[in-house]
Enzyme design. Structure first.
Site, PDB file in Angstrom:
ATOM      1  N   LYS A   1       5.279  -2.374   8.056  1.00  0.00           N
ATOM      2  CA  LYS A   1       6.306  -1.540   7.432  1.00  0.00           C
ATOM      3  C   LYS A   1       7.583  -2.376   7.377  1.00  0.00           C
ATOM      4  CE  LYS A   1       6.788   2.805   8.659  1.00  0.00           C
ATOM      5  NZ  LYS A   1       7.218   4.045   9.372  1.00  0.00           N
TER       6      LYS A   1
ATOM      7  N   ASP B   1       8.908  15.629  12.775  1.00  0.00           N
ATOM      8  CA  ASP B   1       8.563  15.522  11.352  1.00  0.00           C
ATOM      9  C   ASP B   1       7.059  15.369  11.195  1.00  0.00           C
ATOM     10  OD1 ASP B   1       9.119  15.481   8.632  1.00  0.00           O
ATOM     11  OD2 ASP B   1       9.253  13.293   8.575  1.00  0.00           O
TER      12      ASP B   1
ATOM     13  N   VAL C   1       0.815  -1.215   0.000  1.00  0.00           N
ATOM     14  CA  VAL C   1       0.000   0.000   0.000  1.00  0.00           C
ATOM     15  C   VAL C   1       0.851   1.268   0.000  1.00  0.00           C
ATOM     16  CG1 VAL C   1      -1.950  -1.108   1.138  1.00  0.00           C
ATOM     17  CG2 VAL C   1      -0.139  -0.076   2.530  1.00  0.00           C
TER      18      VAL C   1
ATOM     19  N   GLU D   1       8.943  -0.561   2.251  1.00  0.00           N
ATOM     20  CA  GLU D   1       7.557  -0.671   1.798  1.00  0.00           C
ATOM     21  C   GLU D   1       6.606  -0.821   2.984  1.00  0.00           C
ATOM     22  OE1 GLU D   1       8.507  -3.141  -2.334  1.00  0.00           O
ATOM     23  OE2 GLU D   1       7.737  -4.194  -0.570  1.00  0.00           O
ATOM     24  N   VAL D   2       5.324  -0.481   2.721  1.00  0.00           N
ATOM     25  CA  VAL D   2       4.251  -0.720   3.686  1.00  0.00           C
ATOM     26  C   VAL D   2       3.246  -1.666   3.050  1.00  0.00           C
ATOM     27  CG1 VAL D   2       2.384   0.289   5.050  1.00  0.00           C
ATOM     28  CG2 VAL D   2       4.535   1.540   4.786  1.00  0.00           C
TER      29      VAL D   2
ATOM     30  N   LYS E   1       5.255   2.917  -0.626  1.00  0.00           N
ATOM     31  CA  LYS E   1       6.704   2.738  -0.724  1.00  0.00           C
ATOM     32  C   LYS E   1       7.391   4.037  -0.341  1.00  0.00           C
ATOM     33  CE  LYS E   1       6.813  -0.825  -4.342  1.00  0.00           C
ATOM     34  NZ  LYS E   1       7.363  -1.207  -5.654  1.00  0.00           N
ATOM     35  N   GLY E   2       8.603   3.901   0.145  1.00  0.00           N
ATOM     36  CA  GLY E   2       9.391   5.070   0.508  1.00  0.00           C
ATOM     37  C   GLY E   2      10.864   4.725   0.548  1.00  0.00           C
ATOM     38  N   ARG E   3      11.673   5.694   0.981  1.00  0.00           N
ATOM     39  CA  ARG E   3      13.116   5.470   1.035  1.00  0.00           C
ATOM     40  C   ARG E   3      13.460   4.333   1.997  1.00  0.00           C
ATOM     41  NH1 ARG E   3      16.825   6.192   4.456  1.00  0.00           N
ATOM     42  NH2 ARG E   3      15.387   7.219   5.890  1.00  0.00           N
ATOM     43  N   TYR E   4      12.683   4.195   3.072  1.00  0.00           N
ATOM     44  CA  TYR E   4      12.944   3.189   4.093  1.00  0.00           C
ATOM     45  C   TYR E   4      12.599   1.785   3.619  1.00  0.00           C
ATOM     46  CZ  TYR E   4       7.932   3.767   4.444  1.00  0.00           C
ATOM     47  OH  TYR E   4       6.598   3.839   4.138  1.00  0.00           O
TER      48      TYR E   4
END
Length: 425
Positions: free
Chosen positions: A217, A318, A196, A203-204, A198-201
């Site tokens: 996550k 943040d 559902v 996936e979720v 995605k990011g630099r870290y």
């Protein structure tokens, strides 16, 4: 008296005639003393030790030539010493006194009661502190569920915001999720359904665990520090709150010949506040409800709760719409406590890609740039109040800015006044 003077005079005459020098000596404890002094060719000190601690019987007097062999003798019990000057034997001692052992009975009688008193006092203080801590633990749940209008203690929910809360009630109290030993087996019980986000870290994923949806996550191995930091924060005592994303477990697992770091939390179909606002129109009252729920969660993060089962003050650093999730009841919960997404500095679109301190100083301090607020907000009561709060948070002087607690009270009062108005109508 005349005879004594004649005797002394004769000695002087003899001394002059034979070149023998006589000295006046201190006389004590011998038979030939003339008062407390005598006249002889040498002065002597004789000491007899009476015990091992240096107690002695001391004699002082004068030697003639026939007694010279006794000078400078020293045996175990008796010692003698001779000298040749007037009164040279007056202050001289052969045996140095030895310090006697102290009488321990007197020491025990005086010191022991004081020591016992101090120990008993410390024991009472410790027991009193334990009783006080126990009382605070018992009263803490009641304080945490008290209306914030009547106390400054945060409104912390012990139960989660879904039926998973029944499972999470078995926690040991060490954190907001499952016990640590249970967490280490959760990954094997979760079935991943769909990605559902995605990011630099990483996936979720939406997953299934115990028959319910959960959010997983998945961190890449290079972001182990981010995973560890967020896990540590979520495991903080008393962090669980209805406006903070519910934490279930943290686990390591091996998938496709690589190590994956999982962070398992509650799942919310509405997604982030950013996505929710892209597809949903929110009226002023809905906007206020979202804002109130967000500030409730933020205050809970900021507040420090003292005691054995307390929590430290936590700064998110943040907070933005992408890091806030919208629940099914249209309340928000704060997520991403570990900052695993890319950080963008304020006014990133007004400064170079890698802004210097001077670049940021010019935008914020010199030009005093602030985000734009639509003028239409001023014509609506709720939006106007929100706009006022926002601008008070942007004051140039840091000490004049509102605290999270002050914002919460203001928004809560606004919300209560609207509800009261509806009831009156």
């Amino acid at each position: 008296m005349l005879l004594r003077n004649i005797w002394v005079l004769s000695l002087v005459i003899v001394t002059s005639a034979t070149d023998i020098v006589y000295y006046t000596c201190t006389c004590q404890g011998v038979s030939n003393c003339n008062g407390n002094k005598c006249l002889g060719i040498k002065c002597f000190v004789t000491e007899q030790k009476t015990n091992e601690y240096g107690d002695v019987i001391r004699s002082r007097g004068c030697f003639n030539e026939s007694l010279n062999e006794q000078c400078h003798s020293r045996i175990e019990i008796l010692a003698s010493w001779c000298c040749t000057s007037d009164f040279c034997n007056e202050n001289f001692t052969i045996y140095k006194p030895v310090e006697k052992p102290r009488d321990t009975s007197l020491l025990l009688v005086t010191v022991l009661p004081i020591v016992l008193f101090v120990i008993i006092l410390m024991l009472f203080i410790f027991l009193f502190w334990k009783m006080k801590q126990s009382g605070r633990k018992k009263s803490l749940p009641r304080l945490l569920t008290t209306d914030f209008e009547h106390t400054d203690i945060v409104n912390a929910s012990i139960v989660g915001d879904s039926t998973l809360g029944d499972l999470l009630d078995c926690t040991t109290g060490s954190g907001s999720g499952l016990p640590f030993l249970v967490q280490r087996t959760v990954a094997r019980q979760v079935t991943l359904v769909e990605c559902v986000g995605k990011g630099r870290y990483g996936e979720v994923w939406r997953g299934l665990w115990q028959g319910e949806n959960v959010a997983v996550k998945i961190f890449s191995s290079r972001d182990e520090q981010s995973w560890f930091r967020e896990t540590e924060i979520y495991n903080t005592v008393l962090l669980r709150h209805e406006n903070i994303l519910g934490f279930i477990a943290s686990d390591m697992t091996s998938r496709n010949s690589s190590t994956q770091l999982w962070l398992i939390t509650h799942y919310h179909d509405n997604g982030s506040l950013y996505d929710y606002l892209q597809r949903t129109t929110v009226d002023p009252e809905g906007c206020l409800q979202l804002a109130v729920s967000i500030i409730f969660g933020l205050v809970h993060l900021h507040v420090e709760i003292f005691g054995t089962q307390g929590k430290p003050a936590i700064a998110h650093r943040d907070l933005k719409s992408r890091n806030i999730l919208v629940k099914s009841n249209k309340q928000c919960c704060i997520a991403d406590l570990g900052m695993v997404e890319d950080y963008r500095p304020p006014f990133y679109d007004m400064v170079p890609h890698d802004p210097s301190f001077e670049d940021m100083k010019k935008v914020v301090c010199v030009d005093q740039q602030r985000p734009n607020v639509p003028n239409t907000w001023s014509s609506e009561k709720i939006l106007s109040a929100l706009m006022k709060i926002m601008r008070e948070c942007w004051y140039q002087n840091p000490s004049a800015r509102l605290s999270a607690l002050r914002i919460k009270k203001t928004l809560n009062n606004l919300k209560n006044s609207l509800e009261q108005r509806k009831q009156d109508c």
